[in-house]
Design an enzyme around this catalytic site. Structure first.
Site, mmCIF file in Angstrom:
data_model
loop_
_atom_site.group_PDB
_atom_site.id
_atom_site.type_symbol
_atom_site.label_atom_id
_atom_site.label_comp_id
_atom_site.label_asym_id
_atom_site.label_seq_id
_atom_site.Cartn_x
_atom_site.Cartn_y
_atom_site.Cartn_z
ATOM 1 N N GLU A 19 46.103 89.959 64.994
ATOM 2 C CA GLU A 19 45.507 89.430 63.751
ATOM 3 C C GLU A 19 44.383 88.460 64.060
ATOM 4 O OE1 GLU A 19 48.559 87.635 61.379
ATOM 5 O OE2 GLU A 19 49.806 89.415 61.506
ATOM 6 N N ASP A 34 52.115 93.966 56.684
ATOM 7 C CA ASP A 34 51.519 92.663 56.352
ATOM 8 C C ASP A 34 51.064 91.944 57.614
ATOM 9 O OD1 ASP A 34 50.902 90.441 54.585
ATOM 10 O OD2 ASP A 34 52.710 89.440 55.334
ATOM 11 N N ARG A 91 56.467 90.008 62.339
ATOM 12 C CA ARG A 91 55.318 89.684 63.178
ATOM 13 C C ARG A 91 54.806 91.014 63.730
ATOM 14 N NH1 ARG A 91 54.959 85.509 60.982
ATOM 15 N NH2 ARG A 91 55.169 83.410 61.838
ATOM 16 N N ARG A 132 71.377 91.220 66.369
ATOM 17 C CA ARG A 132 72.138 91.183 67.619
ATOM 18 C C ARG A 132 73.626 90.974 67.353
ATOM 19 N NH1 ARG A 132 68.249 86.836 70.237
ATOM 20 N NH2 ARG A 132 68.614 86.101 68.097
ATOM 21 N N GLY A 162 68.577 87.698 58.232
ATOM 22 C CA GLY A 162 68.676 86.243 58.092
ATOM 23 C C GLY A 162 68.332 85.844 56.671
ATOM 24 N N ARG A 163 67.697 84.680 56.537
ATOM 25 C CA ARG A 163 67.370 84.149 55.198
ATOM 26 C C ARG A 163 66.544 85.142 54.393
ATOM 27 N NH1 ARG A 163 66.659 79.272 58.853
ATOM 28 N NH2 ARG A 163 64.941 80.536 59.636
ATOM 29 N N ILE A 164 65.469 85.667 54.995
ATOM 30 C CA ILE A 164 64.572 86.553 54.227
ATOM 31 C C ILE A 164 65.155 87.966 54.124
ATOM 32 C CG2 ILE A 164 62.226 87.470 54.015
ATOM 33 C CD1 ILE A 164 61.246 85.044 55.651
ATOM 34 N N HIS A 220 48.354 89.532 56.162
ATOM 35 C CA HIS A 220 49.371 88.487 56.396
ATOM 36 C C HIS A 220 49.453 87.514 55.201
ATOM 37 C CE1 HIS A 220 51.661 86.104 59.700
ATOM 38 N NE2 HIS A 220 52.176 85.865 58.502
#
Ligand code: NAP
Ligand code: 8YV
Length: 314
Positions: A259, A254, A230, A174, A152-154, A277
């Protein structure tokens, strides 16, 4: 002024901007939730939270006049956006303004694993260089096959930022995207074909433990896993087993399943680089994220809409 509930940390400039438009309530200062919900709850129309703290379901259920939840972050898996949409509450987040920073963090973790940054830094600090001679050789990041889980964007920004190292980029999502990289329909197959796997999907039930023992085993003893998505996306117990046994080579992480708790076994490993993070945590990027999360709240006061609503609320 309208009432805003802030959940989690915000920066002083954010607080100053928010203070000129809202009467502020801090979630961390509520000692008696039942009493607070009765006395102040009905006044709360807006919440500012973040991707980690989200909005506790009981709190959301108790705020009958809630109109908007602005998330200071792009990932919103800690907010029940479907329930919000059902109630007509707009959830917004901060897409795009953090793409470059999070992508830099992924590249930083990858390079730190390949070039054994932490081992070699400790070698100098300890005085071992003078005592024991030159450090052992490391691995080159040049010309590697890199698999990206999430394009996606990142994910796309990570692929762009890796270009100077001349990688072959594979990706798994997907559905295929319009990008100049090779789509692989099976994550396990992609892991078997790549030297490093970078995770950058959303969290939540749909992606829980996508990176499981089989995927880690396919990545192999010379493979490197980087997770900036995540913690829930990777089976952390399987990851620790694989890193301990050497069936997976290295990991740069990260994010973690519980967490800020990070298992002692993971913290004791020499073949990991661990960050708390901080994928987007620079002054510049957090300012951009903070401003967008506040712009969303102010837009709602003006027009009843959000600028960057999450897909469930569009
Ligand atoms: P995005 O633009 O929505 O991209 C998500 C990508 O993941 C898409 O390509 C999507 O493709 C893919 N995906 C979603 N579910 C999938 C599944 N079940 N299996 C395989 N691929 C799946 O999101 P983004 O802006 O790039 O952000 C991605 C995530 O990064 C955020 O949600 C957040 O959790 C995390 N993040 C972490 C940090 C940090 O500090 N470490 C900072 C920012 C963001 P398909 O829909 O086709 O599957
Ligand atoms: C933030 C993130 O750390 O945007 C996200 O999804 O994980 C990070 O940018 C988080 O939202 C807390 O502000």
């Amino acid at each position: 002024m309208p009432d805003l509930l802030i959940i989690g940390d915000v920066t002083p400039p954010m607080l100053e901007r928010l203070g000129s438009a809202f009467t502020i309530h801090r979630y961390s200062e509520i000692s008696n939730m039942e009493g607070w919900l009765k006395e102040i709850g009905p006044q709360i129309g807006h919440i500012l939270t973040n991707g980690h703290d989200g909005v506790p379901p009981d709190l959301m259920a108790g705020l009958e006049n809630l109109k908007m939840i602005s998330c200071y972050g792009v990932g919103y898996d800690a907010i029940d956006a479907a329930e919000a949409a059902r109630r007509g509450i707009i959830v917004t987040h901060t897409p795009n303004v953090l793409n470059a920073e999070v992508a830099s963090t992924a590249v930083l973790l990858l390079l730190a694993c390949y070039r054994e940054l932490l081992r070699d830094e400790a070698y100098v600090r300890s005085g071992d260089w003078a005592k024991k001679g030159n450090a052992a050789l490391t691995r080159s990041l040049d010309n590697q096959t890199i698999g990206i889980l999430g394009m996606g964007r990142i994910g796309q920004e990570i692929a762009r930022k890796l270009e100077p190292w001349s990688p072959t980029i594979l990706y798994h999502t997907r559905s295929p995207k319009d990008v100049p990289y090779q789509y692989v329909g099976s994550l396990e197959e992609m892991a078997a074909d790549c030297d490093a796997l970078i995770c950058i999907t959303p969290g939540g039930d749909a992606t829980r433990h996508l990176v499981n023992a089989k995927v880690l085993s396919a990545l192999g003893s010379k493979g490197t896993l980087v997770n900036v998505s995540r913690g829930s996306v990777v089976d952390e117990a399987a990851l620790i087993d694989a890193l301990e046994s050497g069936s997976l080579g290295w990991a740069g992480l990260d994010v973690f399943e519980e967490e800020p708790e990070v298992p002692e076994r993971l913290r004791a490993l020499p073949n990991v680089v661990l960050l708390p993070h901080v994928g987007s945590a620079t002054v510049e990027t957090r300012a951009a994220m903070g401003n967008l999360s506040i712009d969303n709240l102010l837009e709602h006061l003006k027009s009843g809409q959000g600028l960057t609503p999450v897909p469930e609320c569009q």
